[in-house]
Design a protein around this motif. Structure first.
Motif, mmCIF file in Angstrom:
data_model
loop_
_atom_site.group_PDB
_atom_site.id
_atom_site.type_symbol
_atom_site.label_atom_id
_atom_site.label_comp_id
_atom_site.label_asym_id
_atom_site.label_seq_id
_atom_site.Cartn_x
_atom_site.Cartn_y
_atom_site.Cartn_z
ATOM 1 N N ASN A 187 -32.536 -32.210 83.016
ATOM 2 C CA ASN A 187 -32.289 -30.920 82.370
ATOM 3 C C ASN A 187 -31.327 -30.074 83.203
ATOM 4 O OD1 ASN A 187 -32.994 -28.623 80.472
ATOM 5 N ND2 ASN A 187 -33.667 -27.766 82.420
ATOM 6 N N LEU A 188 -31.519 -30.104 84.534
ATOM 7 C CA LEU A 188 -30.630 -29.353 85.418
ATOM 8 C C LEU A 188 -29.212 -29.890 85.324
ATOM 9 C CD1 LEU A 188 -30.669 -27.088 87.517
ATOM 10 C CD2 LEU A 188 -31.113 -28.802 89.264
ATOM 11 N N ALA A 189 -29.074 -31.216 85.261
ATOM 12 C CA ALA A 189 -27.740 -31.811 85.120
ATOM 13 C C ALA A 189 -27.113 -31.429 83.785
ATOM 14 C CB ALA A 189 -27.836 -33.334 85.251
ATOM 15 N N SER A 190 -27.932 -31.390 82.727
ATOM 16 C CA SER A 190 -27.418 -30.995 81.412
ATOM 17 C C SER A 190 -26.935 -29.550 81.425
ATOM 18 C CB SER A 190 -28.508 -31.189 80.350
ATOM 19 O OG SER A 190 -28.063 -30.760 79.090
ATOM 20 N N VAL A 191 -27.710 -28.663 82.086
ATOM 21 C CA VAL A 191 -27.296 -27.261 82.187
ATOM 22 C C VAL A 191 -25.998 -27.145 82.986
ATOM 23 C CG1 VAL A 191 -27.935 -25.014 83.146
ATOM 24 C CG2 VAL A 191 -29.629 -26.370 81.924
ATOM 25 N N CYS A 192 -25.895 -27.922 84.069
ATOM 26 C CA CYS A 192 -24.653 -27.917 84.861
ATOM 27 C C CYS A 192 -23.471 -28.356 84.006
ATOM 28 C CB CYS A 192 -24.806 -28.835 86.075
ATOM 29 S SG CYS A 192 -25.922 -28.232 87.355
ATOM 30 N N GLN A 193 -23.690 -29.370 83.167
ATOM 31 C CA GLN A 193 -22.617 -29.839 82.295
ATOM 32 C C GLN A 193 -22.213 -28.760 81.290
ATOM 33 O OE1 GLN A 193 -21.075 -33.192 82.404
ATOM 34 N NE2 GLN A 193 -19.664 -31.763 81.427
ATOM 35 N N ASP A 194 -23.225 -28.056 80.736
ATOM 36 C CA ASP A 194 -22.920 -26.959 79.802
ATOM 37 C C ASP A 194 -22.106 -25.865 80.491
ATOM 38 O OD1 ASP A 194 -24.270 -28.266 77.802
ATOM 39 O OD2 ASP A 194 -26.154 -27.195 78.118
ATOM 40 N N ILE A 195 -22.465 -25.572 81.740
ATOM 41 C CA ILE A 195 -21.718 -24.551 82.497
ATOM 42 C C ILE A 195 -20.296 -25.030 82.753
ATOM 43 C CG2 ILE A 195 -21.602 -23.342 84.707
ATOM 44 C CD1 ILE A 195 -24.692 -23.440 84.733
ATOM 45 N N ALA A 196 -20.162 -26.329 83.122
ATOM 46 C CA ALA A 196 -18.822 -26.878 83.352
ATOM 47 C C ALA A 196 -17.993 -26.858 82.076
ATOM 48 C CB ALA A 196 -18.934 -28.308 83.884
ATOM 49 N N ASP A 197 -18.665 -26.954 80.911
ATOM 50 C CA ASP A 197 -17.961 -26.887 79.632
ATOM 51 C C ASP A 197 -17.625 -25.460 79.227
ATOM 52 O OD1 ASP A 197 -17.971 -29.595 79.350
ATOM 53 O OD2 ASP A 197 -19.744 -29.681 78.084
ATOM 54 N N ASP A 224 -37.380 -26.187 91.255
ATOM 55 C CA ASP A 224 -37.272 -24.800 90.793
ATOM 56 C C ASP A 224 -36.410 -23.978 91.736
ATOM 57 O OD1 ASP A 224 -38.750 -25.294 88.582
ATOM 58 O OD2 ASP A 224 -40.615 -24.431 89.326
ATOM 59 N N GLN A 225 -36.474 -24.271 93.041
ATOM 60 C CA GLN A 225 -35.638 -23.545 93.991
ATOM 61 C C GLN A 225 -34.159 -23.817 93.726
ATOM 62 O OE1 GLN A 225 -36.445 -21.247 96.290
ATOM 63 N NE2 GLN A 225 -34.264 -21.014 96.714
ATOM 64 N N VAL A 226 -33.838 -25.087 93.452
ATOM 65 C CA VAL A 226 -32.452 -25.436 93.107
ATOM 66 C C VAL A 226 -32.040 -24.732 91.814
ATOM 67 C CG1 VAL A 226 -30.903 -27.329 92.492
ATOM 68 C CG2 VAL A 226 -32.598 -27.648 94.311
ATOM 69 N N ALA A 227 -32.955 -24.734 90.818
ATOM 70 C CA ALA A 227 -32.639 -24.098 89.533
ATOM 71 C C ALA A 227 -32.405 -22.599 89.710
ATOM 72 C CB ALA A 227 -33.773 -24.353 88.541
ATOM 73 N N ARG A 228 -33.264 -21.942 90.514
ATOM 74 C CA ARG A 228 -33.083 -20.502 90.740
ATOM 75 C C ARG A 228 -31.759 -20.211 91.437
ATOM 76 N NH1 ARG A 228 -38.712 -20.744 91.778
ATOM 77 N NH2 ARG A 228 -38.306 -21.027 93.996
ATOM 78 N N THR A 229 -31.412 -21.039 92.414
ATOM 79 C CA THR A 229 -30.148 -20.845 93.118
ATOM 80 C C THR A 229 -28.971 -21.020 92.176
ATOM 81 O OG1 THR A 229 -31.160 -21.670 95.166
ATOM 82 C CG2 THR A 229 -28.762 -21.640 95.059
ATOM 83 N N GLN A 230 -29.051 -22.056 91.327
ATOM 84 C CA GLN A 230 -27.961 -22.274 90.370
ATOM 85 C C GLN A 230 -27.866 -21.125 89.377
ATOM 86 O OE1 GLN A 230 -27.152 -26.153 88.272
ATOM 87 N NE2 GLN A 230 -27.855 -24.978 86.510
ATOM 88 N N ASN A 231 -29.018 -20.666 88.864
ATOM 89 C CA ASN A 231 -29.001 -19.561 87.906
ATOM 90 C C ASN A 231 -28.395 -18.307 88.520
ATOM 91 O OD1 ASN A 231 -30.169 -21.192 85.995
ATOM 92 N ND2 ASN A 231 -32.242 -20.418 86.303
ATOM 93 N N ALA A 232 -28.760 -18.043 89.779
ATOM 94 C CA ALA A 232 -28.197 -16.870 90.456
ATOM 95 C C ALA A 232 -26.684 -17.019 90.635
ATOM 96 C CB ALA A 232 -28.875 -16.669 91.811
ATOM 97 N N MET A 233 -26.258 -18.231 90.981
ATOM 98 C CA MET A 233 -24.825 -18.480 91.165
ATOM 99 C C MET A 233 -24.066 -18.279 89.852
ATOM 100 S SD MET A 233 -22.969 -22.082 92.113
ATOM 101 C CE MET A 233 -23.533 -22.743 90.539
ATOM 102 N N VAL A 234 -24.620 -18.806 88.748
ATOM 103 C CA VAL A 234 -23.951 -18.685 87.450
ATOM 104 C C VAL A 234 -23.928 -17.225 86.996
ATOM 105 C CG1 VAL A 234 -24.038 -19.362 85.028
ATOM 106 C CG2 VAL A 234 -24.517 -21.037 86.806
ATOM 107 N N ALA A 235 -25.042 -16.507 87.242
ATOM 108 C CA ALA A 235 -25.084 -15.092 86.865
ATOM 109 C C ALA A 235 -24.014 -14.297 87.616
ATOM 110 C CB ALA A 235 -26.467 -14.508 87.133
ATOM 111 N N GLU A 236 -23.868 -14.595 88.911
ATOM 112 C CA GLU A 236 -22.849 -13.901 89.693
ATOM 113 C C GLU A 236 -21.449 -14.289 89.224
ATOM 114 O OE1 GLU A 236 -21.132 -11.452 92.623
ATOM 115 O OE2 GLU A 236 -23.108 -11.530 91.657
#
Length: 453
Positions: free
Chosen positions: A199-209, A225-237
């Motif tokens: 799921n995390l890889a799929s979200v990363c792909q959606d972001i890359a798209d 979850d820690q990786v997911a939170r870090t990624q979400n924070a990065m994408v939000a920023e």
């Protein structure tokens, strides 16, 4: 016209090809778990198989020893004188025989002449051995401290092996069942562990798209979850930075369009008008270019003030000077459209210091909004209001847009981009003030600023 969105598959990073999921991680996790279980089963089953074999043969020797002792009880002192012996019926397949001191078979079953085990037992020592495919137990029979005979009990070792093999088969079945359960559990756990990462890889792909609204969901696995939170924070920023980049571009375009048009018009007028005072035209052009410079500075300050609202508002000017400059910039614009612009300062506020750039930009937006969307006369009134300074910008038009969304970016009642009022509100808040719609008919906007004077 609202904020632009990045369409999936055509993001600013370009299209990214999706890789088909081959399940390699899931397979690796399952293989590791199954290998661990298999190793544990082997380490447990092999010693257990040895214990089963030893226990089976020990049990058989113990049974033969009991049978031999039961037969020895039947041998009395008269046996040496030729008294016959009646032996109990042994279990099926078991041979029980009684031998005299000369190691000759006198009763029961067995070899006619005593074997090696029988000879050793005649030396007053019980013997138990596995020889010739048989398990043999020999027990001496004594009378008056003399060995008068030997009882020999024997059974086919194949019978014991049959029981051992049956036990081993049962052990193998239990091990196979345990391994099958382990495989099912391992596959389930591998799926549970790999699904959040997939799921995390799929979200990363959606972001890359280009979909910057994609967010990773919680998996209830702390590390993932820690990786997911870090990624979400990065994408939000990242989304915030892109949004500010778009806002800055739109704000700069909106605020520079009118001053540039005025500067161009003034230069064209000076160029085409005979006997024009070139010095006055150049001075006017310099004044307008200075205003452009201040406009750029104010837009840049607003872009940098996102996390420092209310600070760095720039230089201050007396209210009278600031309003005089505003009237100079806009009087001719409204006059060309045959509309009147009136600016009035309530006595006592002329010398109050105001943030020059911020107030000037907000008033420019409100006056341009009155020119484009309003009608009739435009009045700008500056007054005191309960410890604050109020700027009322009114025209004779009627506001039909819902007040709730009036200051949202993209909200417009005409062909404009819907940037001006949103920008004016941001400029006011960055200077510690507030911009609101005071009246819809006639249209009146009020800018309130803290008053320290």
């Amino acid at each position: 016209m609202g904020e632009t969105t990045v369409k999936p598959g055509a993001g600013r990073w370009g299209p990214v090809a999706r890789r088909p999921h081959d399940g390699s991680m899931r397979q690796r996790v399952a293989r590791v778990a199954v290998a661990a279980v298999l190793l544990a089963l082997v380490l447990l089953a092999l010693p257990l198989a040895v214990v089963i074999r030893s226990a089976a043969f020990d049990d058989e020797r113990g049974r033969l020893e009991r049978d031999a002792l039961a037969a020895a009880v039947r041998v009395g002192p008269e046996f040496s004188a030729g008294d016959p012996v009646e032996l109990p019926a042994p279990p099926g397949g078991t041979q029980v025989g009684v031998y005299d001191a000369g190691l000759r078979l006198q009763a029961g079953a067995g070899p006619r002449t005593g074997d090696a085990a029988t000879r050793r037992a005649a030396s007053r020592a019980a013997v138990s051995e596995h020889t010739g495919g048989h398990i043999v137990v020999a027990v001496p029979v004594s009378s008056n401290e003399q060995v008068i005979g030997v009882v020999r009990a024997a059974d086919d070792a194949g019978n014991v092996w049959s029981r051992v093999l049956a036990a081993w088969a049962l052990l193998s079945g239990v091990s196979a069942f345990a391994l099958a359960v382990a495989i099912l559990v391992a596959r389930r756990q591998a799926r549970a562990l790999s699904a959040p990462l997939e799921n995390l890889a799929s979200v990363c792909q959606d972001i890359a798209d280009g979909d910057l609204t994609a967010r990773a969901a919680s998996s209830h696995i702390a590390e993932i979850d820690q990786v997911a939170r870090t990624q979400n924070a990065m994408v939000a920023e990242l989304a915030r930075l892109l949004r500010h980049e778009r806002h800055f571009t739109a704000n700069a375009s909106h605020q520079l369009r009118t001053p540039l048009a005025g500067l161009q018009l003034g230069l064209e007028t000076a160029l085409t008008t005979p006997d024009v005072d070139l010095r006055a035209a150049v001075e006017e052009a310099l004044a307008r270019s200075g205003h452009l410079h201040h406009t750029i500075d104010e837009v840049l300050r607003l872009a940098k003030a996102e996390n420092d609202a209310g600070k760095g508002a720039g230089a201050t000017r007396p209210a009278a000077v600031l309003l005089d400059r505003v009237e100079t910039r806009w009087h001719g614009v409204f006059a060309q459209e045959q509309r009147r612009l009136a600016i009035r300062l309530v006595p006592g506020v002329e010398d109050l210091p105001l943030p020059d750039r911020a107030v000037g930009q907000v008033l420019d937006v409100l006056l341009d909004n009155a020119r484009v969307h309003g009608s009739g006369r435009v009045d700008v009134t500056v007054r005191e209001a309960s410890g604050a300074l109020a700027f009322d910008v009114a025209d004779e038009g009627r506001m039909t847009f819902p007040p709730a969304g009036l200051f949202d970016r993209g909200a417009t009642t005409g062909e404009g981009a819907g940037i001006g009022l949103s920008l004016a509100r941001d400029l006011a808040e960055a200077s510690g003030g507030r911009l609101s719609l005071a009246s819809s008919s006639p249209t009146v906007f009020t800018l309130l600023l803290p008053c320290d004077g």
